[in-house]
Write a protein that holds these residues in place. Sequence first.
Motif, PDB file in Angstrom:
ATOM      1  N   GLY A 154       0.814  -1.199   0.000  1.00  0.00           N
ATOM      2  CA  GLY A 154       0.000   0.000   0.000  1.00  0.00           C
ATOM      3  C   GLY A 154       0.845   1.245   0.000  1.00  0.00           C
ATOM      4  N   ARG A 155       0.217   2.376   0.200  1.00  0.00           N
ATOM      5  CA  ARG A 155       0.941   3.656   0.194  1.00  0.00           C
ATOM      6  C   ARG A 155       1.559   3.842   1.580  1.00  0.00           C
ATOM      7  N   VAL A 156       2.839   3.916   1.634  1.00  0.00           N
ATOM      8  CA  VAL A 156       3.515   4.042   2.921  1.00  0.00           C
ATOM      9  C   VAL A 156       4.489   5.199   2.870  1.00  0.00           C
ATOM     10  N   ILE A 157       4.958   5.566   4.030  1.00  0.00           N
ATOM     11  CA  ILE A 157       5.936   6.636   4.135  1.00  0.00           C
ATOM     12  C   ILE A 157       7.311   6.002   4.240  1.00  0.00           C
ATOM     13  N   ARG A 158       8.192   6.341   3.339  1.00  0.00           N
ATOM     14  CA  ARG A 158       9.553   5.816   3.400  1.00  0.00           C
ATOM     15  C   ARG A 158      10.434   6.851   4.073  1.00  0.00           C
ATOM     16  N   ALA A 159      11.151   6.392   5.074  1.00  0.00           N
ATOM     17  CA  ALA A 159      12.020   7.305   5.807  1.00  0.00           C
ATOM     18  C   ALA A 159      13.466   7.057   5.417  1.00  0.00           C
ATOM     19  N   SER A 160      14.186   8.085   5.156  1.00  0.00           N
ATOM     20  CA  SER A 160      15.611   7.931   4.872  1.00  0.00           C
ATOM     21  C   SER A 160      16.384   8.960   5.676  1.00  0.00           C
ATOM     22  N   ILE A 161      17.641   8.713   5.833  1.00  0.00           N
ATOM     23  CA  ILE A 161      18.455   9.541   6.712  1.00  0.00           C
ATOM     24  C   ILE A 161      19.252  10.540   5.890  1.00  0.00           C
ATOM     25  N   MET A 171       3.695   9.680  11.899  1.00  0.00           N
ATOM     26  CA  MET A 171       5.108   9.886  11.578  1.00  0.00           C
ATOM     27  C   MET A 171       5.834  10.503  12.767  1.00  0.00           C
ATOM     28  N   VAL A 172       5.166  11.442  13.429  1.00  0.00           N
ATOM     29  CA  VAL A 172       5.764  12.071  14.610  1.00  0.00           C
ATOM     30  C   VAL A 172       6.001  11.016  15.680  1.00  0.00           C
ATOM     31  N   VAL A 173       5.011  10.155  15.874  1.00  0.00           N
ATOM     32  CA  VAL A 173       5.144   9.087  16.874  1.00  0.00           C
ATOM     33  C   VAL A 173       6.267   8.137  16.479  1.00  0.00           C
ATOM     34  N   LEU A 174       6.339   7.797  15.195  1.00  0.00           N
ATOM     35  CA  LEU A 174       7.354   6.861  14.736  1.00  0.00           C
ATOM     36  C   LEU A 174       8.758   7.385  15.022  1.00  0.00           C
ATOM     37  N   ASN A 225      -2.742   5.140  10.318  1.00  0.00           N
ATOM     38  CA  ASN A 225      -2.550   5.432  11.735  1.00  0.00           C
ATOM     39  C   ASN A 225      -1.676   4.403  12.433  1.00  0.00           C
ATOM     40  N   THR A 226      -0.906   3.670  11.664  1.00  0.00           N
ATOM     41  CA  THR A 226      -0.020   2.664  12.250  1.00  0.00           C
ATOM     42  C   THR A 226       1.415   3.143  12.196  1.00  0.00           C
ATOM     43  N   SER A 227       2.084   3.080  13.338  1.00  0.00           N
ATOM     44  CA  SER A 227       3.520   3.328  13.407  1.00  0.00           C
ATOM     45  C   SER A 227       4.166   2.016  13.798  1.00  0.00           C
ATOM     46  N   ILE A 259      -3.087   5.999  17.811  1.00  0.00           N
ATOM     47  CA  ILE A 259      -2.117   5.469  16.857  1.00  0.00           C
ATOM     48  C   ILE A 259      -1.878   4.000  17.206  1.00  0.00           C
ATOM     49  N   ASP A 260      -1.772   3.152  16.219  1.00  0.00           N
ATOM     50  CA  ASP A 260      -1.419   1.756  16.464  1.00  0.00           C
ATOM     51  C   ASP A 260       0.102   1.665  16.500  1.00  0.00           C
ATOM     52  N   VAL A 261       0.648   1.526  17.693  1.00  0.00           N
ATOM     53  CA  VAL A 261       2.099   1.489  17.873  1.00  0.00           C
ATOM     54  C   VAL A 261       2.521   0.034  18.030  1.00  0.00           C
ATOM     55  N   ASP A 262       3.348  -0.429  17.144  1.00  0.00           N
ATOM     56  CA  ASP A 262       3.676  -1.859  17.123  1.00  0.00           C
ATOM     57  C   ASP A 262       5.165  -2.045  16.937  1.00  0.00           C
ATOM     58  N   ILE A 263       5.781  -2.765  17.839  1.00  0.00           N
ATOM     59  CA  ILE A 263       7.193  -3.121  17.718  1.00  0.00           C
ATOM     60  C   ILE A 263       7.293  -4.630  17.519  1.00  0.00           C
ATOM     61  N   ARG A 264       8.085  -5.012  16.565  1.00  0.00           N
ATOM     62  CA  ARG A 264       8.364  -6.425  16.333  1.00  0.00           C
ATOM     63  C   ARG A 264       9.851  -6.621  16.540  1.00  0.00           C
ATOM     64  N   ILE A 265      10.219  -7.556  17.397  1.00  0.00           N
ATOM     65  CA  ILE A 265      11.635  -7.835  17.622  1.00  0.00           C
ATOM     66  C   ILE A 265      12.034  -9.043  16.785  1.00  0.00           C
ATOM     67  N   LEU A 266      13.090  -8.863  16.009  1.00  0.00           N
ATOM     68  CA  LEU A 266      13.650  -9.994  15.270  1.00  0.00           C
ATOM     69  C   LEU A 266      15.081 -10.202  15.737  1.00  0.00           C
TER      70      LEU A 266
END
Lengths: 176, 121
Positions: free
Chosen positions: A63-70, A84-87, A110-112, A143-150
């Motif tokens: 889907g349409r997502v926000i790509r973050a780069s440094i 995005m602010v939350v992320l 609304n998902t970070s 906001i749906d805040v979700d962390i996945r640890i790998l």
Amino acid sequence: MIKKWTDDQEKQIRLSKLSFAGTAPLADFSPRSRQLPLQPLMPRTRLAKKQKYEFEEVDTPIGRVIRASILLGATSSTTETPAMVVLKSLVDALENLRLLEAIYGYVEGNTSKVVAIADDLSSVQRDAIWRVNLDFQRRYPNIDVDIRILQRRGRALSDVYEDDGSAVIAREHALV
Amino acid sequence: MPKESAHQTQWYSNGLILDDLVNANRFPDWITIAAFYKALHSIERLLARHKEHPKSHAERRKILSQTKYQTLLTAQIVTDYFDMYNASLDARYECIIPTTTDVNDQLARLARIDAKVASIP
């Protein structure tokens, strides 16, 4: 022996350019013993100044997502959504734990979501990450805040998480 | 939506499967998964008692993150649940075979969750 990086790792190194910021000493956590020798994902570099994010909207298979780069020294001119602010705040909080080798994040509606990668973490170390998730979800209930640890457990990064077009916030963990 | 009693029954049933797997000392991935689903229904018993019926893992995560449930269950129990869920994802989708330490961690977290839920009137 000089380690040859995969194409994905080369891309991530170019994308991140420098290691993540921070001047505080590493937290005093002892990693669990591993059966495989520790394989650094990326070359060691000196700690850098705080990096700024640049975001762009892209169409991906999910889907349409926000790509973050440094971009070192750059300021974001993109209008930031609450997610995005939350992320960004979430990524900062996770970096402050000094536990992770790489952090991938994306915003979708609304998902970070953050995928946090480390070679191996103890249960106490993982709890520190879950408490960040708890804290942020409580503070931002809309906001749906979700962390996945790998955990790599000695595997190469490309075996653990492939960039399928999701937004990426790549960090290099400065190993001491 | 299932009532508290239905979750209790499922919790018990999942426990039987878990006991069989642990006693057989085989399939650590399925021990990890079964332990998570037992914990899930333990939590769901409590949530149903409070008229909460999450429809997804994400919704359950949001509910458990509320101050009310962090106080009722304690933050440790909620993080225990988060970690169990994460471990079950590793076992189910990442083809990661849990180590003995991983399995013991998972079972310890389950024991804490079950004990805490049972202690709440």
